[in-house]
Design an enzyme around this catalytic site. Structure first.
Site, mmCIF file in Angstrom:
data_model
loop_
_atom_site.group_PDB
_atom_site.id
_atom_site.type_symbol
_atom_site.label_atom_id
_atom_site.label_comp_id
_atom_site.label_asym_id
_atom_site.label_seq_id
_atom_site.Cartn_x
_atom_site.Cartn_y
_atom_site.Cartn_z
ATOM 1 N N SER A 12 114.297 -44.570 34.197
ATOM 2 C CA SER A 12 114.035 -43.925 32.919
ATOM 3 C C SER A 12 115.191 -44.027 31.939
ATOM 4 O O SER A 12 115.000 -44.171 30.741
ATOM 5 C CB SER A 12 113.710 -42.444 33.137
ATOM 6 O OG SER A 12 114.797 -41.795 33.765
ATOM 7 N N CYS A 13 116.419 -43.969 32.435
ATOM 8 C CA CYS A 13 117.523 -43.821 31.499
ATOM 9 C C CYS A 13 118.520 -44.959 31.514
ATOM 10 O O CYS A 13 119.366 -45.046 30.643
ATOM 11 C CB CYS A 13 118.264 -42.511 31.756
ATOM 12 S SG CYS A 13 119.097 -42.460 33.345
ATOM 13 N N GLY A 14 118.477 -45.838 32.502
ATOM 14 C CA GLY A 14 119.420 -46.947 32.505
ATOM 15 C C GLY A 14 120.778 -46.553 33.011
ATOM 16 O O GLY A 14 120.906 -45.836 33.984
#
Length: 282
Positions: A114-116
């Site tokens: 989701s956020c890297g």
């Protein structure tokens, strides 16, 4: 090796009617990326194009820039205690003479779908200097009408999404709107890494005449990956983040958000957008 999709039993409720049936889900498995034998990062990804994913990740980290920088990539045998190969650990070997970063606990990265790159120590650590500044690329002019048709072309090429509904996608288009490559993954940043890694392996970097389209939002990390690959135009069907806009303005990246039909917002790099009529004034 893990598959792209898996089947799971689901209880289905439709208008009060209850039934049990198998459902097709996108697969999600961890991938550990090692650099010259040393652990560097773990990402949750959809299996497939793992070598390209690892190569693209290392382009965004400033380690690799061209095919000759890469010696080889292999799955690590004996990745488990019993010596079996999970196909979830890859080792990237750089060519002799390639400078590699100091892999410390501070640089060790855990990425999620989701956020890297959530584990970066600071914003400054993410702002890696690209070898191909997009502000210095040859002039590129893209008509809004061309950008408007790209999301439908991307959607038409999302094969796994049709069966699961659970994948992000990223695509490279030529300046004429030709689809050059498309990758799907449970993580939007992984999909971009797969594109960039395939370009590295084929000797196509920098992608100075390409348009990168992503199916979701445009985060700072995706803007960074575009800049590191020399891509001058990043378009997203959803919103950009404030940091993505700041980075685009700082580097000369053209950033387009909310690309839906003939509507879009240009947040930075508007000089590459070819307008037939005068821009609206406040």
């Amino acid at each position: 090796m893990g598959r792209v999709t898996e089947r799971r039993k689901v209880l289905r409720i439709r208008d009060g009617a209850v039934s049990s049936r198998p459902d097709t889900l996108v697969a999600e498995e961890p991938l550990e990326i090692r650099l010259n034998g040393r652990p560097l990062a773990i990402t949750m990804r959809t299996p497939g194009d793992d070598f390209a994913l690892a190569a693209g990740f290392l382009v965004s980290e400033g380690v690799l820039a061209e095919a000759s920088d890469l010696q080889n990539i292999v799955y690590c045998a004996g990745a488990t205690a019993d010596g079996s190969n999970t196909y979830n650990v890859v080792d990237v070997r750089t060519a002799p003479g390639v400078t590699v970063p100091d892999i410390t606990l501070e640089r060790n990265v855990y990425t999620t779908s989701s956020c890297g790159l959530c584990g970066k120590a600071s914003l400054d650590a993410v702002r890696t200097t690209t070898r191909w500044p997009v502000a210095d690329t040859p002039p590129l002019r893209i008509a809004p009408e061309l950008l408007a048709v790209l999301p439908d072309r991307l959607r038409a090429s999302q094969r796994v999404f049709d069966s699961t509904g659970g994948l992000h996608a990223a695509a490279l288009f030529s300046e004429d709107g030709e689809l050059l490559d498309v990758r799907e993954d449970v993580g939007r940043h992984n999909a971009v890494d797969k594109l960039v890694g395939r370009a590295l392996q084929s000797g196509s970097l920098p992608l100075s005449r390409a348009i990168l389209l992503v199916s979701g939002r445009a985060s700072f990390e995706l803007a960074q990956k575009a800049v590191m690959a020399g891509i001058p135009v990043l378009a997203a069907v959803s919103a950009p983040s404030s940091l993505a806009v700041d980075l685009a303005a700082e580097t000369g990246l053209t950033l387009v958000g909310f690309l839906r039909g003939s509507s879009m917002n240009v947040y930075a790099g508007e000089d590459r957008i070819s307008l037939r009529t005068a821009a609206a004034r406040d």
